[in-house]
Design a protein around this motif. Sequence first.
Motif, PDB file in Angstrom:
ATOM      1  N   ARG A 222     -84.635  11.065 -60.302  1.00 38.49           N
ATOM      2  CA  ARG A 222     -85.563  10.625 -59.260  1.00 38.49           C
ATOM      3  C   ARG A 222     -86.668   9.751 -59.844  1.00 38.49           C
ATOM      4  O   ARG A 222     -87.157   8.824 -59.185  1.00 38.49           O
ATOM      5  N   TYR A 223     -87.047  10.028 -61.059  1.00 37.50           N
ATOM      6  CA  TYR A 223     -88.015   9.180 -61.767  1.00 37.50           C
ATOM      7  C   TYR A 223     -87.451   7.765 -61.904  1.00 37.50           C
ATOM      8  O   TYR A 223     -88.131   6.776 -61.581  1.00 37.50           O
ATOM      9  N   ALA A 224     -86.198   7.647 -62.359  1.00 36.50           N
ATOM     10  CA  ALA A 224     -85.577   6.322 -62.505  1.00 36.50           C
ATOM     11  C   ALA A 224     -85.420   5.641 -61.149  1.00 36.50           C
ATOM     12  O   ALA A 224     -85.669   4.431 -61.007  1.00 36.50           O
ATOM     13  N   LEU A 225     -85.014   6.402 -60.136  1.00 35.46           N
ATOM     14  CA  LEU A 225     -84.838   5.817 -58.806  1.00 35.46           C
ATOM     15  C   LEU A 225     -86.175   5.372 -58.230  1.00 35.46           C
ATOM     16  O   LEU A 225     -86.272   4.306 -57.602  1.00 35.46           O
ATOM     17  N   GLY A 226     -87.218   6.168 -58.449  1.00 40.80           N
ATOM     18  CA  GLY A 226     -88.542   5.785 -57.962  1.00 40.80           C
ATOM     19  C   GLY A 226     -89.000   4.471 -58.568  1.00 40.80           C
ATOM     20  O   GLY A 226     -89.574   3.617 -57.871  1.00 40.80           O
ATOM     21  N   MET A 227     -88.739   4.278 -59.849  1.00 40.49           N
ATOM     22  CA  MET A 227     -89.082   3.002 -60.490  1.00 40.49           C
ATOM     23  C   MET A 227     -88.326   1.843 -59.838  1.00 40.49           C
ATOM     24  O   MET A 227     -88.901   0.785 -59.552  1.00 40.49           O
ATOM     25  N   ALA A 228     -87.025   2.045 -59.622  1.00 42.21           N
ATOM     26  CA  ALA A 228     -86.212   0.978 -59.036  1.00 42.21           C
ATOM     27  C   ALA A 228     -86.652   0.663 -57.609  1.00 42.21           C
ATOM     28  O   ALA A 228     -86.717  -0.510 -57.207  1.00 42.21           O
ATOM     29  N   GLN A 229     -86.957   1.690 -56.832  1.00 46.48           N
ATOM     30  CA  GLN A 229     -87.377   1.461 -55.448  1.00 46.48           C
ATOM     31  C   GLN A 229     -88.754   0.793 -55.391  1.00 46.48           C
ATOM     32  O   GLN A 229     -89.046   0.045 -54.442  1.00 46.48           O
ATOM     33  N   THR A 230     -89.591   1.035 -56.387  1.00 48.22           N
ATOM     34  CA  THR A 230     -90.875   0.328 -56.445  1.00 48.22           C
ATOM     35  C   THR A 230     -90.634  -1.174 -56.572  1.00 48.22           C
ATOM     36  O   THR A 230     -91.217  -1.981 -55.831  1.00 48.22           O
ATOM     37  N   ARG A 231     -89.770  -1.549 -57.505  1.00 47.70           N
ATOM     38  CA  ARG A 231     -89.450  -2.958 -57.696  1.00 47.70           C
ATOM     39  C   ARG A 231     -88.718  -3.537 -56.492  1.00 47.70           C
ATOM     40  O   ARG A 231     -88.777  -4.739 -56.222  1.00 47.70           O
ATOM     41  N   ASN A 232     -88.046  -2.683 -55.751  1.00 44.05           N
ATOM     42  CA  ASN A 232     -87.295  -3.101 -54.568  1.00 44.05           C
ATOM     43  C   ASN A 232     -88.204  -3.269 -53.351  1.00 44.05           C
ATOM     44  O   ASN A 232     -87.741  -3.660 -52.276  1.00 44.05           O
ATOM     45  N   TRP A 257     -93.643  14.437 -68.992  1.00 39.45           N
ATOM     46  CA  TRP A 257     -93.035  13.767 -67.840  1.00 39.45           C
ATOM     47  C   TRP A 257     -93.892  13.911 -66.592  1.00 39.45           C
ATOM     48  O   TRP A 257     -93.830  13.073 -65.690  1.00 39.45           O
ATOM     49  N   GLU A 258     -94.730  14.942 -66.535  1.00 43.81           N
ATOM     50  CA  GLU A 258     -95.742  14.995 -65.478  1.00 43.81           C
ATOM     51  C   GLU A 258     -96.667  13.791 -65.595  1.00 43.81           C
ATOM     52  O   GLU A 258     -96.936  13.078 -64.612  1.00 43.81           O
ATOM     53  N   GLY A 259     -97.152  13.539 -66.813  1.00 46.06           N
ATOM     54  CA  GLY A 259     -98.046  12.408 -67.019  1.00 46.06           C
ATOM     55  C   GLY A 259     -97.385  11.074 -66.738  1.00 46.06           C
ATOM     56  O   GLY A 259     -97.990  10.181 -66.109  1.00 46.06           O
ATOM     57  N   MET A 260     -96.132  10.917 -67.166  1.00 44.52           N
ATOM     58  CA  MET A 260     -95.448   9.649 -66.948  1.00 44.52           C
ATOM     59  C   MET A 260     -95.130   9.434 -65.468  1.00 44.52           C
ATOM     60  O   MET A 260     -95.129   8.299 -64.978  1.00 44.52           O
ATOM     61  N   THR A 261     -94.861  10.498 -64.737  1.00 45.76           N
ATOM     62  CA  THR A 261     -94.590  10.353 -63.302  1.00 45.76           C
ATOM     63  C   THR A 261     -95.861   9.977 -62.547  1.00 45.76           C
ATOM     64  O   THR A 261     -95.827   9.167 -61.607  1.00 45.76           O
ATOM     65  N   LEU A 262     -96.996  10.533 -62.951  1.00 42.91           N
ATOM     66  CA  LEU A 262     -98.262  10.100 -62.362  1.00 42.91           C
ATOM     67  C   LEU A 262     -98.494   8.612 -62.615  1.00 42.91           C
ATOM     68  O   LEU A 262     -98.975   7.877 -61.740  1.00 42.91           O
ATOM     69  N   PHE A 263     -98.131   8.154 -63.794  1.00 34.77           N
ATOM     70  CA  PHE A 263     -98.225   6.727 -64.112  1.00 34.77           C
ATOM     71  C   PHE A 263     -97.345   5.893 -63.184  1.00 34.77           C
ATOM     72  O   PHE A 263     -97.775   4.860 -62.653  1.00 34.77           O
ATOM     73  N   ARG A 264     -96.111   6.340 -62.964  1.00 31.02           N
ATOM     74  CA  ARG A 264     -95.218   5.587 -62.076  1.00 31.02           C
ATOM     75  C   ARG A 264     -95.727   5.609 -60.632  1.00 31.02           C
ATOM     76  O   ARG A 264     -95.573   4.620 -59.895  1.00 31.02           O
ATOM     77  N   LEU A 265     -96.336   6.723 -60.221  1.00 30.62           N
ATOM     78  CA  LEU A 265     -96.932   6.770 -58.883  1.00 30.62           C
ATOM     79  C   LEU A 265     -98.119   5.798 -58.791  1.00 30.62           C
ATOM     80  O   LEU A 265     -98.353   5.198 -57.741  1.00 30.62           O
ATOM     81  N   ALA A 266     -98.854   5.651 -59.885  1.00 31.19           N
ATOM     82  CA  ALA A 266     -99.933   4.660 -59.910  1.00 31.19           C
ATOM     83  C   ALA A 266     -99.370   3.255 -59.721  1.00 31.19           C
ATOM     84  O   ALA A 266     -99.959   2.423 -59.010  1.00 31.19           O
ATOM     85  N   GLU A 267     -98.209   2.979 -60.341  1.00 29.95           N
ATOM     86  CA  GLU A 267     -97.574   1.677 -60.156  1.00 29.95           C
ATOM     87  C   GLU A 267     -97.187   1.450 -58.693  1.00 29.95           C
ATOM     88  O   GLU A 267     -97.324   0.335 -58.168  1.00 29.95           O
ATOM     89  N   VAL A 268     -96.702   2.499 -58.032  1.00 30.84           N
ATOM     90  CA  VAL A 268     -96.355   2.387 -56.613  1.00 30.84           C
ATOM     91  C   VAL A 268     -97.600   2.044 -55.799  1.00 30.84           C
ATOM     92  O   VAL A 268     -97.603   1.118 -54.976  1.00 30.84           O
ATOM     93  N   ASP A 269     -98.679   2.786 -56.016  1.00 25.11           N
ATOM     94  CA  ASP A 269     -99.915   2.540 -55.266  1.00 25.11           C
ATOM     95  C   ASP A 269    -100.441   1.128 -55.515  1.00 25.11           C
ATOM     96  O   ASP A 269    -100.898   0.454 -54.577  1.00 25.11           O
ATOM     97  N   LEU A 270    -100.365   0.679 -56.747  1.00 28.87           N
ATOM     98  CA  LEU A 270    -100.856  -0.655 -57.071  1.00 28.87           C
ATOM     99  C   LEU A 270    -100.039  -1.716 -56.341  1.00 28.87           C
ATOM    100  O   LEU A 270    -100.590  -2.644 -55.735  1.00 28.87           O
ATOM    101  N   ALA A 271     -98.701  -1.561 -56.380  1.00 28.69           N
ATOM    102  CA  ALA A 271     -97.828  -2.529 -55.704  1.00 28.69           C
ATOM    103  C   ALA A 271     -98.011  -2.487 -54.190  1.00 28.69           C
ATOM    104  O   ALA A 271     -97.841  -3.508 -53.511  1.00 28.69           O
TER     105      ALA A 271
END
Length: 352
Positions: A222-232, A257-271
């Motif tokens: 889900r972490y990998a999919l979340g990254m891909a869907q952000t770019r999508n 991985w808790e910390g890295m997922t928070l980072f990816r969520l930050a990327e979603v919010d930024l985008a």
Amino acid sequence: MYALERPGDRLVDHLEPARHPGLSFADRRSALDWLYTEAGPLLACVRQSSGPATLRRAVDLLWASLDLGESGANAKQYETVAIAALHAARACDDRRAEVRALVTLADVHHTSGRFDQAEQEAKQVLLLVDADNDPLPGCWAANARGIMALYQSRHHDGESHLTEAIDSFRRIHDRPGEASALCNLSRIHLATGRIGSAVALAEEGITIYDGLGHALRSANGRYALGMAQTRNGRFAEAADRLAEALEVFRDSRQRLWEGMTLFRLAEVDLAAGAPADAATKAEQSLTALRGIGGAWRRGNVLTVLGRALTDMGQFGRARVCWREALGIYEALGSPEADDVRALLTSAGSVAA
């Protein structure tokens, strides 16, 4: 414990047979409670059992308790014991134990952000392993080399290693291993602009994991999919998948991985145009990653935090973040340094 946390994982079928029955646990939570409570004695047991008669079982115990290294909670002690096990294996001229000790070291060095070391250890595994009699370490090593190549922007190498890993896991019918390599390959496709196939690969990995009831590694999917869907551009879906992953990582005490997922969520919010939310999550990520994950990951979070602060008009704070990130990338020789230099130049122009 390992089997409860990772149902369907083939590692349990490839461990050295034990002479005594192990402990039984009612559920994965009680198993995790035991693992983290008894981490010190368990790792001490591995170290004290590194003589010729018990070496292989000691190394396998270390491998089966890799959550201690991956979580960050006991990473330094785990690494110290893994190094001792490797030296013991070499002193005993036990190739099987040496290869497996190298697997554990590659894993803990990946977790701590020492990617060059992890790459060299995984490479040694592939040179030393007897794939006919002990196939699993070679599968893990190819998977590890693929993700190291991703982190170092060697995407062609990464794709080659991960394709090899997928084929190797399939040959030994290791479905969770196959799913892991598929999700890692998703990230290579994403890094090279193939967003549609990145989504498809991550979804294929998640389907395997979910079918096995493999909650922890399904969170990686889900972490990998979340990254891909952000770019999508599918921000709501990306946030949902990452939120699902975050819940599992927290429940499994995987602070890295808790910390890295928070980072990816930050990327979603930024985008998605929510810089204040992005800044909050990036700061939470830095807190979770304090002392673990390595400098490169910290540089990534600082870069996103700086972007969020810039969108909020806080240019001075953004420059502080980017200067620290630039120092990290320059020290590591990472290509991301060029991007951060450009951000600092742009910030200087805005400020002027």
